[in-house]
Design a protein around this motif. Sequence first.
Motif, PDB file in Angstrom:
ATOM      1  N   HIS B 130      -7.197  43.584   9.457  1.00 13.57           N
ATOM      2  CA  HIS B 130      -7.806  42.626  10.383  1.00 13.57           C
ATOM      3  C   HIS B 130      -6.833  42.041  11.397  1.00 13.57           C
ATOM      4  O   HIS B 130      -7.120  41.042  12.047  1.00 13.57           O
ATOM      5  CB  HIS B 130      -8.567  41.558   9.609  1.00 13.57           C
ATOM      6  CG  HIS B 130      -9.745  42.154   8.914  1.00 13.57           C
ATOM      7  ND1 HIS B 130      -9.688  42.549   7.609  1.00 13.57           N
ATOM      8  CD2 HIS B 130     -10.965  42.507   9.380  1.00 13.57           C
ATOM      9  CE1 HIS B 130     -10.849  43.100   7.279  1.00 13.57           C
ATOM     10  NE2 HIS B 130     -11.635  43.101   8.331  1.00 13.57           N
ATOM     11  N   CYS B 346     -10.426  35.253   7.605  1.00 11.13           N
ATOM     12  CA  CYS B 346      -9.851  35.360   8.944  1.00 11.13           C
ATOM     13  C   CYS B 346     -10.934  35.639   9.973  1.00 11.13           C
ATOM     14  O   CYS B 346     -10.678  35.611  11.172  1.00 11.13           O
ATOM     15  CB  CYS B 346      -8.778  36.443   8.982  1.00 11.13           C
ATOM     16  SG  CYS B 346      -9.376  38.068   8.511  1.00 11.13           S
ATOM     17  N   CYS B 409     -12.816  36.361  -0.091  1.00 11.67           N
ATOM     18  CA  CYS B 409     -12.978  37.461   0.869  1.00 11.67           C
ATOM     19  C   CYS B 409     -12.627  38.782   0.207  1.00 11.67           C
ATOM     20  O   CYS B 409     -13.286  39.780   0.441  1.00 11.67           O
ATOM     21  CB  CYS B 409     -12.116  37.240   2.107  1.00 11.67           C
ATOM     22  SG  CYS B 409     -12.193  38.619   3.235  1.00 11.67           S
ATOM     23  N   ARG B 434     -16.307  44.119  -3.409  1.00 21.23           N
ATOM     24  CA  ARG B 434     -15.292  43.486  -2.565  1.00 21.23           C
ATOM     25  C   ARG B 434     -15.020  42.042  -2.997  1.00 21.23           C
ATOM     26  O   ARG B 434     -13.908  41.571  -3.017  1.00 21.23           O
ATOM     27  CB  ARG B 434     -15.761  43.509  -1.102  1.00 21.23           C
ATOM     28  CG  ARG B 434     -14.950  42.655  -0.145  1.00 21.23           C
ATOM     29  CD  ARG B 434     -13.660  43.321   0.239  1.00 21.23           C
ATOM     30  NE  ARG B 434     -12.928  42.508   1.205  1.00 21.23           N
ATOM     31  CZ  ARG B 434     -11.788  42.872   1.783  1.00 21.23           C
ATOM     32  NH1 ARG B 434     -11.253  44.043   1.481  1.00 21.23           N
ATOM     33  NH2 ARG B 434     -11.176  42.097   2.632  1.00 21.23           N
TER      34      ARG B 434
HETATM   35  S1  SF4 Z   1      -8.387  39.409   2.745  1.00 23.69           S
HETATM   36 FE1  SF4 Z   1     -10.055  38.689   4.023  1.00 23.69          FE
HETATM   37  S2  SF4 Z   1      -9.318  36.774   4.865  1.00 23.69           S
HETATM   38 FE2  SF4 Z   1      -7.563  37.839   4.067  1.00 23.69          FE
HETATM   39  S3  SF4 Z   1      -6.715  38.916   5.820  1.00 23.69           S
HETATM   40 FE3  SF4 Z   1      -8.062  40.339   4.722  1.00 23.69          FE
HETATM   41  S4  SF4 Z   1     -10.036  40.130   5.674  1.00 23.69           S
HETATM   42 FE4  SF4 Z   1      -8.821  38.380   6.304  1.00 23.69          FE
END
Ligand code: SF4
Lengths: 198, 465
Positions: B130, B346, B409, B434
Amino acid sequence: MPIEKFAILRSTCVPLPIENVDTDQIIPARFLKATTREGFGENLFRDWRYDKENKPKPDFVLNNSRFTGSILIAGKNFGSGSSREHAAWAIYDYGFKSVVSSFFADIFKNNALNNGLLPVQVGESFLENIFKAVEQNPDAVLEINLESQEITLLSTGEKEKFDINPYKKECLLKGYDDIDYLLSIKDKIIAFEGDRIL
Amino acid sequence: MGKSLFDKVWDAHVVTQVKDGPAVLYIDRHLIHEVTSPQAFAGLDKRGIRVFRPGQTFATPDHNVPTVDQHLTIKDVLSRTQVDKLTENTKKHGIQLFGLNHPYQGIVHVVGPELGITQPGMTIVCGDSHTATHGAFGCVAFGIGTSEVEMVLASQCIMQPKPKKMKITVNGQLGTGVTAKDLILYIISRMSASGGTGYFIEYAGTAVKSLSMEGRMTVCNMSIEMGARGGMIAPDETTFNYVQGREYAPKGGEWDKKLAYWKTLHSDPDALFDKELQYDASDIEPMITYGTNPGMGTGITGHIPELHEVPAGNRPTFEKALQYMNFTYGLPLIGKPVDYVFVGSCTNGRIEDLRAFAYFVKGRKKAKDIIVWVVPGSKQVEKQAKSEGLDKILADAGFEMRQPGCSACLAMNDDKIPEGKYALSTTNRNFEGRQGPGSRTLLASPLTAAAAAVTGKITDPRDFL
Ligand code: SF4
């Protein structure tokens, strides 16, 4: 780290005819807590492979003794999702040397190549034929020739050319990695830093 | 021929081009966290080398940290080991660490922008997919694997083939109750989970330009969910206003010089793209996903497709997804009860997201039997939320705010959705398991999350607005 050299691979295959296999399935996040690269193969496809009591699920292909070998055949868009390199480590650590699919997610492809695991992209219909051949005869052998960039289903002789970046091919054939290269051009990098406007 | 925004930033960072191979791309900012960096540092040790440009790497633990009692020692031994390793490695190599309990700790993609570490025209990488989030500032930002983390630590460069370019234009105005999250979920539902593979996307058009920086980050963040390498938006006044005055942002004459350069960062009118797509903002309603990849989404008043509405080739995946979600074909989604609501990540863990959620639930009450986790994206977001009294609003409505981190997340810490439970989540991935083994995720915006939090079921947030 030097990677293992890749030349010609001849092997039976493990078929996984599922599309969009994401890296969360390949190696679930809860197994990412290690600080070394080894041992991830144990948890490859963990939640598809084992039930809650950690008993192998008989209908999952890795638990089916009919299918063995060092080539994983998978459906379209393999390795999507999280960038975790642990996915490539897990596949490699389990014993696969190559993954064949009709489409790979970008980051997975890079990660695989950086670890000596060769992603081979084939056409949809060839992929289907491989699945059929392997289902009918688990002893069907695939040959992957990196030098000539050819993949052949030996039982029928059907073959296809596959693409690989020439630089990456060179790396795999010789067993060296990007960092060796980058360290060798350090002067260039320093000069670049000096020339930058911002 | 004109250059695209992507070309301008990319070309300015090519140290050298390997013949028939990748470019050696110079990296301005490298962000690291505890999960994908330990093996990279171990690699450096093995080679006997040190970090080349430690001043350009910033570290924070996020993926694996608890969201309660952060002042105590982490209970999970493996998690603690990873966080300790990060501390140890950054200390050894002189890298700035925003550790647990540091006022700047948080999710790496929330921290970079809010501290002004992320600036227009930069190349930014992180061992996390991400990283595309930072593209909201007109950066070429993308996720990398651990071998590549090691590459950047060793040389401040990465070997990358140049991706193809796509432009997605969304013109028009988003309706009331329709957010940046809905915009990107809509695009992904049109593109499918692999439709962007091989591309770097530029988002343009009036609907995109009218988004705040937070909204733009939400959009760019999810580029990876359609397979794209990254997404970016040309910087403009919204961007410059956001960056100015932040801790690591340029100051004084340095600011003026950079600003002049940043203003050149947009696609020339005659720039060529390998693919161009257009959507109309007025076609978008609040979105929700029903399946096990982010492309399986629909407008909230819509229904799960009937089998015949799905292209034949996609049916096995579709059927497998519905089986996992325990959904049936053709089912409407509105009114379906949910067990958990998760606000954070995020994608939607920034101050605007918390505000949207808080003001929606203000004067209302949490639905009985629903469990709601509100997790700010960073310590700074948490502080801001408290200074605005959002924590009080939440408390009055029956919600509590946890401490910053990735949390549910990806469920690496204790925040796991139990097997079989439905979680309406503001995150970015609804993959099988997930949010915990067997968990079932429905992706949506903070507003739709708020509507579910007070009604206990999937609800169109527009009914309350
Ligand atoms: S785990 Fe989730 S909140 Fe953390 S960086 Fe990855 S997508 Fe973003």
